[in-house]
Design a protein around this motif. Structure first.
Motif, PDB file in Angstrom:
ATOM      1  N   THR A 255      -0.517   1.653  11.057  1.00 38.48           N
ATOM      2  CA  THR A 255       0.938   1.602  11.097  1.00 38.48           C
ATOM      3  C   THR A 255       1.471   2.758  10.266  1.00 38.48           C
ATOM      4  N   GLY A 256       2.793   2.819  10.110  1.00 41.30           N
ATOM      5  CA  GLY A 256       3.377   3.885   9.313  1.00 41.30           C
ATOM      6  C   GLY A 256       4.213   4.821  10.156  1.00 41.30           C
ATOM      7  N   THR A 257       4.444   6.041   9.656  1.00 46.68           N
ATOM      8  CA  THR A 257       5.316   6.999  10.330  1.00 46.68           C
ATOM      9  C   THR A 257       4.614   8.345  10.502  1.00 46.68           C
ATOM     10  N   VAL A 272       8.171   6.117  13.877  1.00 38.20           N
ATOM     11  CA  VAL A 272       7.153   5.081  13.711  1.00 38.20           C
ATOM     12  C   VAL A 272       6.016   5.305  14.704  1.00 38.20           C
ATOM     13  N   TYR A 305       0.795  12.294   9.057  1.00 37.13           N
ATOM     14  CA  TYR A 305       0.789  10.834   9.140  1.00 37.13           C
ATOM     15  C   TYR A 305       0.904  10.261   7.740  1.00 37.13           C
ATOM     16  N   SER A 306       1.794   9.248   7.582  1.00 36.56           N
ATOM     17  CA  SER A 306       2.092   8.700   6.256  1.00 36.56           C
ATOM     18  C   SER A 306       0.967   7.852   5.687  1.00 36.56           C
ATOM     19  N   ASP A 308      -0.964   3.854   5.590  1.00 42.74           N
ATOM     20  CA  ASP A 308      -0.448   2.516   5.284  1.00 42.74           C
ATOM     21  C   ASP A 308      -1.415   1.839   4.322  1.00 42.74           C
ATOM     22  N   GLY A 313      -3.324   8.693   4.658  1.00 41.82           N
ATOM     23  CA  GLY A 313      -2.569   9.660   5.440  1.00 41.82           C
ATOM     24  C   GLY A 313      -3.394  10.899   5.750  1.00 41.82           C
TER      25      GLY A 313
END
Length: 362
Positions: A255-257, A272, A305-306, A308, A313
């Motif tokens: 998940t994440g952004t 997202v 990519y952040s 999670d 990331g």
């Protein structure tokens, strides 16, 4: 005696004439229950007798008898009376292991262990003999070396995982016929887990508690790639690109952004990601579609990519885009020169794009 202690037996079978042949066994009631008998053997007679050792006498106070199976000449018979014995319970030694399946061969680790989230592993509890420190099942010979412990073990903190069979109580396991239990679908979230196993005991073994097994689960590494990036384009043009997060994880979806970068600076707003959990053959992945407006000046675009709670990331490699900042036109075009020495003229127009104010060199 103490359960598991080796004792000598000497069984003789006699008859009025001749020498009996065939097999004999020792018999003892399990848990002092005469209707539930364990048989030790068979042992083959030689000259009407056999001597050997056994460590399979169950705990309790009872009489041990011998049973002759008979042969083609002599009928079956049992010794009478038996030999009274008292066998006290044996201690137990539960041992926790994290079985790492990420390599070519399983690694049975009984010390502090660190694994990334989504790695292939399972938790195993062996209830061993406190004297030998070994499990009752010999994996080399595939034979039972001594009477295996039975009953249940409890692991705390209780491992929780997705896909556990219905009715399963987390952390509670029943020993199999080889004296151990496994938590196969385990998939722990990142964190530290000081697991301890407690064995309840049975008719032959006393209960006991293991030493802690400290398991550390780290975030899984990821890799981000970017596709659909044009090699060139006009400033101000909207372009849609796809960023993909790949893992080697057997766990849930990332998940994440996702954030686009231009020469290391944020380009547009983060979006997202949409993830796909792992299957039996495909690791977990995630994707994001991002629409950007090509900036003024040459661009170098990457995706970040952040991460999670389960995944670290990552940033993709940068892809250059040759962005056109202005347009050129000529009027007339072409210029027709009818003969050598003659001239012609055309007006060259420079049209800025997306607020371009730089210098154009012709």
């Amino acid at each position: 005696l103490v359960h598991g202690q080796s004792v000598t037996y000497n069984i003789s079978v006699t008859a009025g004439s001749g020498t009996p042949r065939g097999d004999v066994s020792l018999m003892a009631p399990i848990g002092n229950n005469a209707s539930n008998t364990t048989y030790m053997g068979p042992y083959t007679l030689s000259g009407g007798s056999v001597m050997g050792f056994t460590n399979m006498l169950p705990a309790g106070s009872y009489s041990v008898t011998a049973h002759y199976a008979g042969d083609g000449t002599f009928a079956t018979s049992d010794s009478n009376p038996g030999i009274p014995v008292t066998v006290s319970k044996e201690g137990s030694l539960p041992v926790l292991r994290l079985v790492d399946l990420s390599g070519a061969q399983p690694v049975y680790d009984t010390t502090a262990t660190t694994l990334p989230y989504g790695a292939p592993y399972f938790l195993r509890v062996d209830v061993n003999s406190p004297t030998s420190g070994r499990n009752c099942y010999n994996q080399g010979t595939e034979f039972i070396s001594y009477a295996c412990p039975s009953g249940t073990v409890t692991v705390t903190p209780a491992p929780t995982e997705a896909g556990a069979p219905p009715g399963t109580v987390p952390g509670h396991y029943t020993l199999n016929s080889q004296g151990y239990a496994e938590d196969q679908p385990i998939q722990l979230s990142p964190g530290q887990y000081p697991f301890v196993a407690t064995y309840a005991g049975d008719s032959n073994y006393t209960g006991s508690t293991s030493t802690p097994l400290n398991v550390m689960i780290s975030t899984a590494q990821t890799s981000t790639s970017l596709s659909g990036v044009p090699s060139s384009g006009l400033a101000g043009t909207r372009v849609t690109v796809t960023a993909t997060v790949t893992t080697t994880s057997n766990g849930v979806a990332p998940t994440g952004t996702m954030q686009l970068l231009n020469n290391g600076s944020a380009l547009g707003s983060p979006v997202v990601v949409f993830g796909t959990a792992s299957t039996s053959s495909v690791p977990a992945t995630a994707q994001a579609a991002l629409t950007i407006t090509l900036p003024v000046g040459n661009a170098s675009v990457a995706a970040k990519y952040s991460g999670d709670v389960n995944y670290a990331g990552s940033t993709s490699g940068a892809t250059p885009i040759a962005v056109t900042d202005f347009g050129l036109s000529a009027n007339p075009s072409p210029i027709n020169i009818s003969a050598p020495g003659q001239g012609g003229s055309s007006t060259i127009s420079v049209t800025p794009q997306s607020g371009f104010t730089g210098t154009v060199t012709l």
